[in-house]
Motif scaffolding. Structure first.
Motif, PDB file in Angstrom:
ATOM      1  N   MET A   1       0.700  -1.303   0.133  1.00 55.61           N
ATOM      2  CA  MET A   1       0.067  -0.241  -0.051  1.00 55.61           C
ATOM      3  C   MET A   1       1.195   1.360   0.079  1.00 55.61           C
ATOM      4  N   VAL A   2       0.670   1.997  -0.902  1.00 59.20           N
ATOM      5  CA  VAL A   2       1.715   3.353  -0.953  1.00 59.20           C
ATOM      6  C   VAL A   2       0.474   4.724  -0.832  1.00 59.20           C
ATOM      7  N   ASP A   3       0.948   5.532  -0.158  1.00 52.96           N
ATOM      8  CA  ASP A   3       0.109   6.895   0.146  1.00 52.96           C
ATOM      9  C   ASP A   3       0.976   7.791   0.853  1.00 52.96           C
ATOM     10  N   ASP A   4       1.289   8.723   0.540  1.00 47.52           N
ATOM     11  CA  ASP A   4       2.107   9.439   1.661  1.00 47.52           C
ATOM     12  C   ASP A   4       1.146  10.959   2.277  1.00 47.52           C
ATOM     13  N   ARG A   5       0.250   9.965   2.794  1.00 48.34           N
ATOM     14  CA  ARG A   5      -0.668  10.786   3.750  1.00 48.34           C
ATOM     15  C   ARG A   5      -1.083  10.009   4.706  1.00 48.34           C
ATOM     16  N   PRO A   6      -0.563   9.444   5.793  1.00 51.92           N
ATOM     17  CA  PRO A   6      -1.067   7.935   7.052  1.00 51.92           C
ATOM     18  C   PRO A   6      -2.409   8.263   6.780  1.00 51.92           C
TER      19      PRO A   6
ATOM     20  N   GLY B   1       7.026  14.523  -4.969  1.00 50.18           N
ATOM     21  CA  GLY B   1       8.258  13.890  -5.280  1.00 50.18           C
ATOM     22  C   GLY B   1       8.138  12.673  -6.753  1.00 50.18           C
ATOM     23  N   MET B   2       8.514  11.408  -6.363  1.00 47.94           N
ATOM     24  CA  MET B   2       7.981  10.691  -6.980  1.00 47.94           C
ATOM     25  C   MET B   2       6.948  10.551  -7.104  1.00 47.94           C
ATOM     26  N   ASP B   3       5.654  10.010  -7.996  1.00 50.32           N
ATOM     27  CA  ASP B   3       4.889  10.431  -8.089  1.00 50.32           C
ATOM     28  C   ASP B   3       4.064   8.932  -8.775  1.00 50.32           C
ATOM     29  N   GLY B   4       2.694   8.957  -8.752  1.00 51.89           N
ATOM     30  CA  GLY B   4       2.775   7.378  -8.876  1.00 51.89           C
ATOM     31  C   GLY B   4       3.024   7.153  -9.787  1.00 51.89           C
ATOM     32  N   LEU B   5       2.671   7.648 -11.203  1.00 47.96           N
ATOM     33  CA  LEU B   5       2.824   6.821 -12.582  1.00 47.96           C
ATOM     34  C   LEU B   5       4.747   6.879 -12.412  1.00 47.96           C
ATOM     35  N   GLU B   6       5.133   7.633 -11.822  1.00 51.17           N
ATOM     36  CA  GLU B   6       7.303   7.464 -11.742  1.00 51.17           C
ATOM     37  C   GLU B   6       7.465   6.334 -11.243  1.00 51.17           C
ATOM     38  N   THR B   7       6.933   6.142 -10.194  1.00 50.77           N
ATOM     39  CA  THR B   7       7.030   4.563  -9.467  1.00 50.77           C
ATOM     40  C   THR B   7       6.656   3.523  -9.971  1.00 50.77           C
ATOM     41  N   ALA B   8       5.230   3.488 -11.299  1.00 47.44           N
ATOM     42  CA  ALA B   8       5.157   2.395 -11.645  1.00 47.44           C
ATOM     43  C   ALA B   8       5.955   2.365 -12.895  1.00 47.44           C
ATOM     44  N   ALA B   9       6.278   3.280 -13.237  1.00 48.85           N
ATOM     45  CA  ALA B   9       7.730   3.023 -14.444  1.00 48.85           C
ATOM     46  C   ALA B   9       8.444   2.195 -14.086  1.00 48.85           C
TER      47      ALA B   9
ATOM     48  N   GLY C   1      10.692  -8.728  -1.172  1.00 48.99           N
ATOM     49  CA  GLY C   1       9.860 -10.065  -1.390  1.00 48.99           C
ATOM     50  C   GLY C   1       8.577 -10.378  -2.996  1.00 48.99           C
ATOM     51  N   ASP C   2       8.041 -11.199  -2.418  1.00 47.63           N
ATOM     52  CA  ASP C   2       6.949 -11.160  -4.112  1.00 47.63           C
ATOM     53  C   ASP C   2       5.383 -10.955  -3.538  1.00 47.63           C
ATOM     54  N   PHE C   3       5.043  -9.460  -3.838  1.00 48.53           N
ATOM     55  CA  PHE C   3       3.959  -8.737  -3.740  1.00 48.53           C
ATOM     56  C   PHE C   3       3.108  -9.780  -4.750  1.00 48.53           C
ATOM     57  N   ALA C   4       1.620 -10.217  -4.147  1.00 42.74           N
ATOM     58  CA  ALA C   4       0.392  -9.838  -4.962  1.00 42.74           C
ATOM     59  C   ALA C   4      -0.460  -8.990  -5.737  1.00 42.74           C
ATOM     60  N   VAL C   5      -0.007  -7.822  -5.019  1.00 44.47           N
ATOM     61  CA  VAL C   5      -0.759  -6.560  -5.747  1.00 44.47           C
ATOM     62  C   VAL C   5      -0.644  -5.175  -5.039  1.00 44.47           C
ATOM     63  N   ILE C   6      -0.048  -4.086  -5.606  1.00 46.31           N
ATOM     64  CA  ILE C   6       0.269  -2.626  -5.339  1.00 46.31           C
ATOM     65  C   ILE C   6      -1.010  -2.002  -5.847  1.00 46.31           C
ATOM     66  N   LEU C   7      -1.481  -1.306  -4.195  1.00 46.20           N
ATOM     67  CA  LEU C   7      -2.322  -0.296  -4.248  1.00 46.20           C
ATOM     68  C   LEU C   7      -1.314   1.253  -4.479  1.00 46.20           C
ATOM     69  N   LEU C   8      -1.371   2.142  -5.008  1.00 48.90           N
ATOM     70  CA  LEU C   8      -0.111   3.358  -5.931  1.00 48.90           C
ATOM     71  C   LEU C   8      -1.228   3.999  -5.406  1.00 48.90           C
ATOM     72  N   ASP C   9      -1.346   5.512  -4.642  1.00 46.86           N
ATOM     73  CA  ASP C   9      -1.719   6.961  -4.876  1.00 46.86           C
ATOM     74  C   ASP C   9      -0.308   7.058  -6.034  1.00 46.86           C
ATOM     75  N   VAL C  10      -1.499   8.048  -6.908  1.00 48.18           N
ATOM     76  CA  VAL C  10      -1.174   8.454  -8.538  1.00 48.18           C
ATOM     77  C   VAL C  10      -1.053   9.322  -7.450  1.00 48.18           C
ATOM     78  N   ALA C  11      -1.116  10.850  -7.016  1.00 46.46           N
ATOM     79  CA  ALA C  11      -0.647  12.278  -6.722  1.00 46.46           C
ATOM     80  C   ALA C  11       0.153  11.782  -5.188  1.00 46.46           C
ATOM     81  N   MET C  12       1.731  12.313  -5.621  1.00 46.47           N
ATOM     82  CA  MET C  12       2.258  12.581  -4.143  1.00 46.47           C
ATOM     83  C   MET C  12       2.768  12.604  -4.213  1.00 46.47           C
TER      84      MET C  12
END
Length: 205
Positions: free
Chosen positions: A6-11, A57-65, A44-55
């Protein structure tokens, strides 16, 4: 047990995700930035990633790339989390970056759980396929070494492997209609077909 990143800059958003997904018996891994997410993916391995788009620094699109450029993580499905419904251009950029789906904030618990469940099921089917492929390779090697194996022994081996593969095929057939990641689904179909061909070739004529 599957691992979900789970990736999000907001706790508060991470807390909400944990509350929603805690009904599953999965390991939930937090990351508060794209950089943290990339480091977590090394563990390790992950089944799925939940990724915030608007973060920041490195936003979700860049992270996904970055995720899709790594051999180890390129096949991990990414669900983008966004505060607004993506327009056509935004959605195109997201899917081009490697997203398989979008979930809008605030999260609908039922929708989010359903989407995550599909990819966790797909992850388990992939693992099953890998295990069956390893078993098949081992048993085929044994069969090749056992030159004196009788026709009955070869028939028993082929039947055993066929039964194992049938169980995987039946499980996958149940989840396939719900899988939005068509490439991943087709990869599994191709893998199952290769295993089936190898088993059929082993069976005595």
């Amino acid at each position: 047990m599957a691992r979900i990143l789970m990736v999000d800059d907001r706790p508060e958003n991470l807390l909400a995700l944990e509350a929603i997904l805690s009904v599953f018996d999965h390991e939930l891994v937090r990351a508060s930035s794209g950089e943290e997410a990339l480091k977590a993916l090394l563990t390790g391995d992950f089944a799925v990633i939940l990724l915030d788009v608007a973060m920041p620094g490195m936003d979700g699109l860049e992270t996904a790339a970055h995720i899709k450029r790594r051999d180890r993580t390129r096949d991990v499905p990414i669900i983008f989390l966004t505060a607004v419904h993506p327009d056509a251009e935004h959605a195109f950029r997201g899917y081009s970056a490697g997203a398989v789906d979008y979930v809008s904030k605030p999260f609908d618990p039922w929708v989010l759980r359903a989407k995550v469940a599909v990819f966790v099921d797909l992850y388990h089917k992939r693992r099953q396929l890998q295990e069956q492929a390893a078993l098949l390779r081992g048993r085929l090697k044994e069969a090749a070494l056992a030159e004196g194996a009788s026709a009955d022994e070869k028939a028993d081996l082929a039947a055993e492997l066929s039964d194992r593969l049938t169980a995987v095929e039946e499980c996958f057939a149940k989840v396939r209609p719900s899988v939005p990641d068509l490439d991943a689904a087709e990869d599994l179909v191709a893998g199952l077909a290769r295993l089936r061909s190898a088993i059929d070739a082993l069976a005595p004529r």
